[in-house]
Design an enzyme around this catalytic site. Sequence first.
Site, PDB file in Angstrom:
ATOM      1  N   THR A   1      21.805   9.580  64.035  1.00  0.00           N
ATOM      2  CA  THR A   1      22.037  10.290  65.297  1.00  0.00           C
ATOM      3  C   THR A   1      22.545   9.324  66.359  1.00  0.00           C
ATOM      4  O   THR A   1      23.504   9.612  67.084  1.00  0.00           O
ATOM      5  CB  THR A   1      20.737  10.960  65.775  1.00  0.00           C
ATOM      6  OG1 THR A   1      20.251  11.835  64.757  1.00  0.00           O
ATOM      7  CG2 THR A   1      20.965  11.752  67.045  1.00  0.00           C
TER       8      THR A   1
ATOM      9  N   TRP B   1      10.123  16.991  71.481  1.00  0.00           N
ATOM     10  CA  TRP B   1      10.536  16.063  70.433  1.00  0.00           C
ATOM     11  C   TRP B   1       9.468  14.993  70.202  1.00  0.00           C
ATOM     12  O   TRP B   1       9.199  14.604  69.061  1.00  0.00           O
ATOM     13  CB  TRP B   1      11.874  15.439  70.832  1.00  0.00           C
ATOM     14  CG  TRP B   1      12.466  14.505  69.831  1.00  0.00           C
ATOM     15  CD1 TRP B   1      12.301  14.536  68.478  1.00  0.00           C
ATOM     16  CD2 TRP B   1      13.343  13.411  70.091  1.00  0.00           C
ATOM     17  NE1 TRP B   1      13.020  13.520  67.879  1.00  0.00           N
ATOM     18  CE2 TRP B   1      13.664  12.824  68.849  1.00  0.00           C
ATOM     19  CE3 TRP B   1      13.894  12.878  71.258  1.00  0.00           C
ATOM     20  CZ2 TRP B   1      14.518  11.721  68.748  1.00  0.00           C
ATOM     21  CZ3 TRP B   1      14.749  11.783  71.156  1.00  0.00           C
ATOM     22  CH2 TRP B   1      15.050  11.203  69.923  1.00  0.00           C
TER      23      TRP B   1
ATOM     24  N   GLN C   1      24.592  20.580  67.627  1.00  0.00           N
ATOM     25  CA  GLN C   1      23.261  19.977  67.679  1.00  0.00           C
ATOM     26  C   GLN C   1      23.355  18.576  68.288  1.00  0.00           C
ATOM     27  O   GLN C   1      24.181  17.765  67.883  1.00  0.00           O
ATOM     28  CB  GLN C   1      22.646  19.895  66.284  1.00  0.00           C
ATOM     29  CG  GLN C   1      21.227  19.327  66.279  1.00  0.00           C
ATOM     30  CD  GLN C   1      20.533  19.459  64.930  1.00  0.00           C
ATOM     31  OE1 GLN C   1      21.003  20.152  64.045  1.00  0.00           O
ATOM     32  NE2 GLN C   1      19.398  18.808  64.788  1.00  0.00           N
ATOM     33  N   ASP C   2      22.483  18.324  69.291  1.00  0.00           N
ATOM     34  CA  ASP C   2      22.386  16.987  69.917  1.00  0.00           C
ATOM     35  C   ASP C   2      23.652  16.591  70.676  1.00  0.00           C
ATOM     36  O   ASP C   2      24.150  15.468  70.550  1.00  0.00           O
ATOM     37  CB  ASP C   2      22.055  15.912  68.880  1.00  0.00           C
ATOM     38  CG  ASP C   2      20.632  16.034  68.357  1.00  0.00           C
ATOM     39  OD1 ASP C   2      19.925  16.964  68.766  1.00  0.00           O
ATOM     40  OD2 ASP C   2      20.233  15.196  67.530  1.00  0.00           O
TER      41      ASP C   2
ATOM     42  N   GLN D   1      22.892  16.752  63.375  1.00  0.00           N
ATOM     43  CA  GLN D   1      22.999  15.907  64.563  1.00  0.00           C
ATOM     44  C   GLN D   1      24.389  15.272  64.662  1.00  0.00           C
ATOM     45  O   GLN D   1      24.842  14.597  63.742  1.00  0.00           O
ATOM     46  CB  GLN D   1      21.939  14.799  64.531  1.00  0.00           C
ATOM     47  CG  GLN D   1      20.509  15.305  64.561  1.00  0.00           C
ATOM     48  CD  GLN D   1      19.902  15.482  63.187  1.00  0.00           C
ATOM     49  OE1 GLN D   1      20.616  15.719  62.213  1.00  0.00           O
ATOM     50  NE2 GLN D   1      18.579  15.363  63.095  1.00  0.00           N
TER      51      GLN D   1
ATOM     52  N   ASP E   1      18.657  21.471  70.414  1.00  0.00           N
ATOM     53  CA  ASP E   1      18.275  20.236  71.133  1.00  0.00           C
ATOM     54  C   ASP E   1      19.481  19.599  71.817  1.00  0.00           C
ATOM     55  O   ASP E   1      19.663  18.385  71.772  1.00  0.00           O
ATOM     56  CB  ASP E   1      17.648  19.217  70.170  1.00  0.00           C
ATOM     57  CG  ASP E   1      16.502  19.794  69.356  1.00  0.00           C
ATOM     58  OD1 ASP E   1      15.848  20.734  69.840  1.00  0.00           O
ATOM     59  OD2 ASP E   1      16.256  19.311  68.241  1.00  0.00           O
TER      60      ASP E   1
ATOM     61  N   ARG F   1      11.898  22.143  73.545  1.00  0.00           N
ATOM     62  CA  ARG F   1      10.759  21.915  72.658  1.00  0.00           C
ATOM     63  C   ARG F   1      10.426  20.427  72.681  1.00  0.00           C
ATOM     64  O   ARG F   1      11.294  19.584  72.977  1.00  0.00           O
ATOM     65  CB  ARG F   1      11.050  22.399  71.243  1.00  0.00           C
ATOM     66  CG  ARG F   1      12.228  21.711  70.560  1.00  0.00           C
ATOM     67  CD  ARG F   1      12.375  22.174  69.128  1.00  0.00           C
ATOM     68  NE  ARG F   1      13.521  21.563  68.451  1.00  0.00           N
ATOM     69  CZ  ARG F   1      13.698  21.588  67.128  1.00  0.00           C
ATOM     70  NH1 ARG F   1      12.811  22.197  66.353  1.00  0.00           N
ATOM     71  NH2 ARG F   1      14.759  21.016  66.591  1.00  0.00           N
TER      72      ARG F   1
END
Length: 579
Positions: A343, A487, A395-396, A373, A417, A485
């Site tokens: 990531t 992490w 994502q990310d 990610q 996220d 949420r």
Amino acid sequence: MVCVTMTNIKQGLATISHFFSGKNLLLALCATLLLVGAGVWSRKNAGNSADSFSSHSHAIIKSACSSTLYPQLCFSTIASEPALAQKVTTHKSVIELSLNITTGIVRRNYFTVEKLLTRENLTKRQKIALHDCLETIDETLDELHKAMDELRDYPFKKPVSLHAEDLKTLISSAITNQVTCLDGFSHDKADKTLRKLVEGGQVHVEHLSSNALAMTKNLTDSDIANYHNNNINMGGRKLLEDANEIKWPHWISAADRHLLQTGTVNPDVVVAADGTGNFRTVSAAVAAAPEMSSKRYVIKIKAGVYRENVEVPKKKTNIMFLGDGRTNTIITASRNVVDGSTTFNSATVAVVGERFLGRDITFENTAGPSKHQAVALRAGGDLSAFYLCNFLAYQDTLYVHSNRQFIVNCLIAGTVDFIFGNSAVVIQNSDIHARRPNPGQENMVTAQGRVDPNQNTGIVIQKCRIGATKDLEAVKKSFPTFLGRPWKEYSRTVIMQSTISDVIDPAGWHEWNGNFALNTLFYAEYRNSGPGADTSRRVKWRGFKVITSATEANTFTPANFIAGATWLPSTGFPFSLGL
């Protein structure tokens, strides 16, 4: 510690006599007596080591360590250096010694990772993860050295409140770096096996840094409280400044101030894909930029699509990327975890050098929702800011990794996220839009990664518009979307004075894994509006709250959360310091 008693001796002799007889037994008895003598000497010597620093120093160390999460580790680490421990005279000197010892352990960790890189049969991602560790360990060394320099100047060089924020930022980032290193080994089984070989050293540094952070916070909180209570000055210097009082940073020259105040920005070099500038790629322009510059260095990036991964390393400070408009200047790539990246390494643009500015640019990762990610921008440079930018991925999308950032009048779009990390960041007056994810996926606007309750980190979304892109809007009932949420265990996110559309589920927030972090996180909402802002059906976690006090909400404004008054004016970007 060796502790020898007559019982120990008798038991030892009985054991030896079971194996030896005659001459051999005599030799064994002699050896045993030598060992007993050595044990007595060792105990006596250990006692002398413990007593080699005065009871006064002992009391100061004990007192300072009592405020930490790992007090036994704190004391034993310092006591392991008795010659240095005896010089401890103040709470501050305990922190300095703790940081000094920690840097030595960080260096050893670096050599451990270097050695692991010489192994055969490492996978692509394992090699990348180990290189990520080398980078974050190197960053940690810089941060700890800066923290020691900051402590030497404390509390006379600048107001204590600013000293405190700078120190907490540096040590918080050092903690985050240890976690980032280990996170790179969280994918395949082979990755997790390799992780075990670096985990001990990384966790050790994380805990030592945590102790230094706790002691620093205790020290500075006490000094600030004393100022408030007694209304006195320390050493003839003002301890605190009005949070809303704008101060020009010392590195901004009179000429630069004029340029910022008039809105005129003159480029130092031009990047143009068609060859009409000084460079064809952004990476080449960054490589040619001066190191550790105290003057803003403006890289004008003309309209075009730049397909490259760009890194602004730590030695490239005070750089500005100035585009031709965010829909015209696009930096794009597609690194992702599914194809073998970490990531951390997947970022299209990674900013590590401090005081970076980005304006009128799109940062994009086109890997897509199936590649998991895939980061568009990783921000780790302290005091960095972005204005009129797009951050586009799935994502990310936006990795606010560490240190302090400010984002204003931007668009951030993604799925899972899509704003995550462990910096102290304020996102102001921006559009934050969830996109259509893969079937079965749920959207999470944030996933904040604070691992220590004393870290001064968190994601603050202020005066923004939280909604959905067109592709999601039409099918939003099929894809639940949440504000965030947890992490990590002490995840902290505040949404305030923002407009929230009905794309957000009435529960507002989502679990990471069962009950993990639900009691230790801090999620808060303050004076939001729109159909998704109704808090009557929000989660009932201990860590969630609806803020009703303007005084409490004010702690999360740019003035207080990222010391904005001291550096945001130097960006030339619009900002609001308060509520």
